[in-house]
Design an enzyme around this catalytic site. Structure first.
Site, PDB file in Angstrom:
ATOM      1  N   ASP A 168      -0.624   0.255  -5.467  1.00 31.57           N
ATOM      2  CA  ASP A 168      -1.751   0.910  -4.961  1.00 31.57           C
ATOM      3  C   ASP A 168      -2.597   0.703  -5.936  1.00 31.57           C
ATOM      4  O   ASP A 168      -2.673   0.333  -7.143  1.00 31.57           O
ATOM      5  CB  ASP A 168      -1.394   2.439  -4.886  1.00 31.57           C
ATOM      6  CG  ASP A 168      -2.371   3.058  -3.763  1.00 31.57           C
ATOM      7  OD1 ASP A 168      -1.858   3.115  -2.611  1.00 31.57           O
ATOM      8  OD2 ASP A 168      -3.425   3.651  -4.159  1.00 31.57           O
TER       9      ASP A 168
ATOM     10  N   CYS B 213      -1.330   2.926  11.623  1.00 35.04           N
ATOM     11  CA  CYS B 213      -1.312   3.996  12.292  1.00 35.04           C
ATOM     12  C   CYS B 213      -2.307   4.474  13.456  1.00 35.04           C
ATOM     13  O   CYS B 213      -2.868   5.163  13.323  1.00 35.04           O
ATOM     14  CB  CYS B 213      -0.762   5.511  11.496  1.00 35.04           C
ATOM     15  SG  CYS B 213      -2.246   5.632  10.325  1.00 35.04           S
TER      16      CYS B 213
ATOM     17  N   ALA C 144       1.556   4.294  -1.759  1.00 36.97           N
ATOM     18  CA  ALA C 144       1.096   5.686  -1.788  1.00 36.97           C
ATOM     19  C   ALA C 144       1.080   6.415  -0.511  1.00 36.97           C
ATOM     20  O   ALA C 144       0.351   5.815   0.303  1.00 36.97           O
ATOM     21  CB  ALA C 144      -0.183   6.218  -2.831  1.00 36.97           C
ATOM     22  N   PRO C 145       1.417   7.439  -0.056  1.00 37.98           N
ATOM     23  CA  PRO C 145       2.036   8.428  -1.215  1.00 37.98           C
ATOM     24  C   PRO C 145       3.759   8.173  -1.286  1.00 37.98           C
ATOM     25  O   PRO C 145       4.414   9.053  -2.056  1.00 37.98           O
ATOM     26  CB  PRO C 145       1.792   9.978  -0.533  1.00 37.98           C
ATOM     27  CG  PRO C 145       1.936   9.828   0.916  1.00 37.98           C
ATOM     28  CD  PRO C 145       1.057   8.540   0.940  1.00 37.98           C
ATOM     29  N   GLY C 146       4.266   7.234  -0.721  1.00 37.52           N
ATOM     30  CA  GLY C 146       5.579   6.764  -1.151  1.00 37.52           C
ATOM     31  C   GLY C 146       6.637   6.950   0.352  1.00 37.52           C
ATOM     32  O   GLY C 146       7.561   6.867   0.046  1.00 37.52           O
ATOM     33  N   GLY C 147       6.101   7.709   1.383  1.00 42.84           N
ATOM     34  CA  GLY C 147       7.184   7.990   2.379  1.00 42.84           C
ATOM     35  C   GLY C 147       7.873   6.607   2.814  1.00 42.84           C
ATOM     36  O   GLY C 147       9.082   6.705   3.009  1.00 42.84           O
ATOM     37  N   LYS C 148       6.930   5.551   3.073  1.00 44.26           N
ATOM     38  CA  LYS C 148       7.792   4.393   3.371  1.00 44.26           C
ATOM     39  C   LYS C 148       8.530   3.552   2.318  1.00 44.26           C
ATOM     40  O   LYS C 148       9.567   2.977   2.364  1.00 44.26           O
ATOM     41  CB  LYS C 148       6.683   3.556   4.217  1.00 44.26           C
ATOM     42  CG  LYS C 148       6.045   3.864   5.448  1.00 44.26           C
ATOM     43  CD  LYS C 148       5.167   2.978   5.936  1.00 44.26           C
ATOM     44  CE  LYS C 148       4.635   3.529   7.022  1.00 44.26           C
ATOM     45  NZ  LYS C 148       3.601   4.537   6.578  1.00 44.26           N
TER      46      LYS C 148
ATOM     47  N   CYS D 185       0.744  -1.156   0.106  1.00 41.59           N
ATOM     48  CA  CYS D 185       0.022   0.109   0.032  1.00 41.59           C
ATOM     49  C   CYS D 185       0.987   1.102   0.073  1.00 41.59           C
ATOM     50  O   CYS D 185       1.235   1.770   1.118  1.00 41.59           O
ATOM     51  CB  CYS D 185      -0.855  -0.031   1.276  1.00 41.59           C
ATOM     52  SG  CYS D 185      -2.006  -1.454   1.500  1.00 41.59           S
TER      53      CYS D 185
END
Length: 445
Positions: free
Chosen positions: A286, A382, A264-268, A262
């Site tokens: 995604d 989260c 988006a938005p791509g932080g991890k 999963c």
């Protein structure tokens, strides 16, 4: 326009009338008006704070006014929220300024005939507060906490089922604080020390985040840091410390093939690439191509080349090859981020949880098919909700006997408040970062 309270009034109108999310409403206001950095900070504090404290503020109106909060004209209710919030929660604003500017707001927004009502209610609050807290709390225990800390009863009940009274109070109070902003240094391009110095040259002070080798935390308001050259050059990403922990927990190794289920938005996704020194292959899934564009944009800004994206429904997508590791950071209720996303406490409903848990289980079951024997899957959310966390993992392990929880966590993970075999849970009042849940699963023969 540099009238902070008028801008806050406009943003709150958008939130209350149009059901806009707080961050979107503020973006609209800041895009339409020229706002100084100091006023921008006050507008944000007012709007976020009022949305967080809405139930408490409405309770005060119910006690001080002749009509209930929900029976007031909406614009009057918003102005009373602005005035009461300043009097109750902002120590640096003089009481006279809070009252007078609220009266002015009424006059400037077509409520001249009601300006006396504003003045009377705010002065009644001040008069009563000289003796004791004017807020009268319900007798029943759950509503009492709900009114005091401004949460719907169902969220209070959910936390009380998982934590003791003292922990629950600390958690609810923590969620009403102004959140910190954390950065993740792109160590492929610079060091943490070097970025700290660059930011200081831009009058932005930071401190190191403990146990996070790429983490910095802003120590005061810094305006829109995405406009800084060092951001545009890919030296850092804005990412909460808890979210940074997830990629470390996954522990990616150079040259591996990894799926972010999963993405988006791509932080991890981009963090995994940085930890792998931009080697190997990271595939970000995604269901929406528009969201995958953000993954690509983030990767390009950070100058990362090992990331590929693929559109599809993660709960059903077929993937023929087996990979080394999979990150399953599922859509969730977000109950670990209630300080940053205050809208969640008013928009989410208990019935939403059942729909989410079904989706989470489907995503986990399908994603597990992509992992090779001996490979690793990290499930993360989260949220602080047993139904979306421990219950999902326990159900999965019952259905899939070839999987087990990891025997031990990374050494650095032992520093956090709730740690058990293969599981780390971040408890905000203790760890001072977003509430998160992480479980590391290993696939056997």
């Amino acid at each position: 326009m540099n009238n902070s309270r008028q801008l806050a009034f406009l943003a709150l109108q958008n939130i209350y009338q149009q059901k806009a999310y707080t961050d979107i409403a503020l973006e609209r206001v800041f895009a339409n008006f020229s706002v100084s950095p100091s006023n921008r900070h006050l507008v944000s504090e007012l709007v976020y704070g009022i949305v967080r404290r809405k139930r408490t503020l409405d309770s005060l109106i119910n006690q001080l006014a002749t009509k209930k909060a929900t029976q007031q004209p909406l614009n009057l209710r918003i102005i009373l929220h602005i005035g009461l919030y300043q009097l109750r929660y902002l120590d640096k604003i003089p009481e006279s300024a809070a009252v007078n500017t609220s009266v002015d707001l009424a006059k400037e927004n077509g409520l001249s005939k009601l300006s006396g009502v504003v003045n009377g209610i705010l002065r009644s609050y001040l008069r009563l507060s000289q003796k004791e807290d004017p807020l009268i709390l319900p007798d029943d225990f759950i509503p009492r906490l709900g009114v005091k800390y401004s949460f719907p009863d169902w969220i209070v009940s959910l936390f009380m089922e998982q934590f003791n009274l003292k922990q629950t109070k600390k958690l609810l109070e923590w969620y009403n604080q102004t959140p910190s902003i954390d950065l993740r240094v792109n160590t492929l391009k610079t060091s943490r020390e070097n970025l700290q110095e660059i930011l200081l040259n831009n009058d932005i002070e930071t401190t190191f985040l403990p146990h996070l080798p790429q983490g910095l935390r802003l120590t005061k308001s810094a305006g829109n840091i995405t406009q800084l050259d060092c951001f545009k050059e890919g030296l850092f990403t804005i990412q909460d410390g808890s979210a940074q922990l997830v990629a470390h927990f996954l522990n990616p190794q150079p040259h591996e093939t990894i799926i972010d289920a999963c993405a988006a938005p791509g932080g991890k996704t981009t963090h995994i690439a940085e930890l792998m020194e931009d080697t190997g292959t990271i595939i970000g899934f995604d269901r929406y191509s528009s969201r995958l564009k953000k993954v690509t944009q983030n990767a390009e800004r950070l100058k990362l080349t090992s990331i590929k994206t693929m559109e599809g429904n993660v709960e059903s997508i077929n993937w023929e090859n087996e990979v080394d590791r999979v990150l399953v950071d599922v859509p969730c209720s977000g109950l670990g981020t209630l300080h940053k996303n205050p809208d969640i406490r008013w928009h989410k409903k208990p019935e939403d949880i059942e729909v989410l848990t079904q989706l989470q289980s489907q995503i986990l079951e399908n994603s597990a098919k992509w992992v090779k024997n001996g490979g690793v899957l990290v499930y993360s959310t989260c949220t602080l909700n047993k139904q979306e966390n421990e219950d999902i993992i326990n159900q999965f392990l019952q259905n899939n006997p070839s999987w087990k929880l990891a025997d031990k966590n990374n050494d650095s993970m032992s520093n956090f408040s709730i740690v058990s075999k293969g599981i780390v849970k971040i408890f905000p009042p203790v760890d001072d970062m977003d509430g998160f849940f992480m479980a590391k699963l290993i696939k056997g023969d």
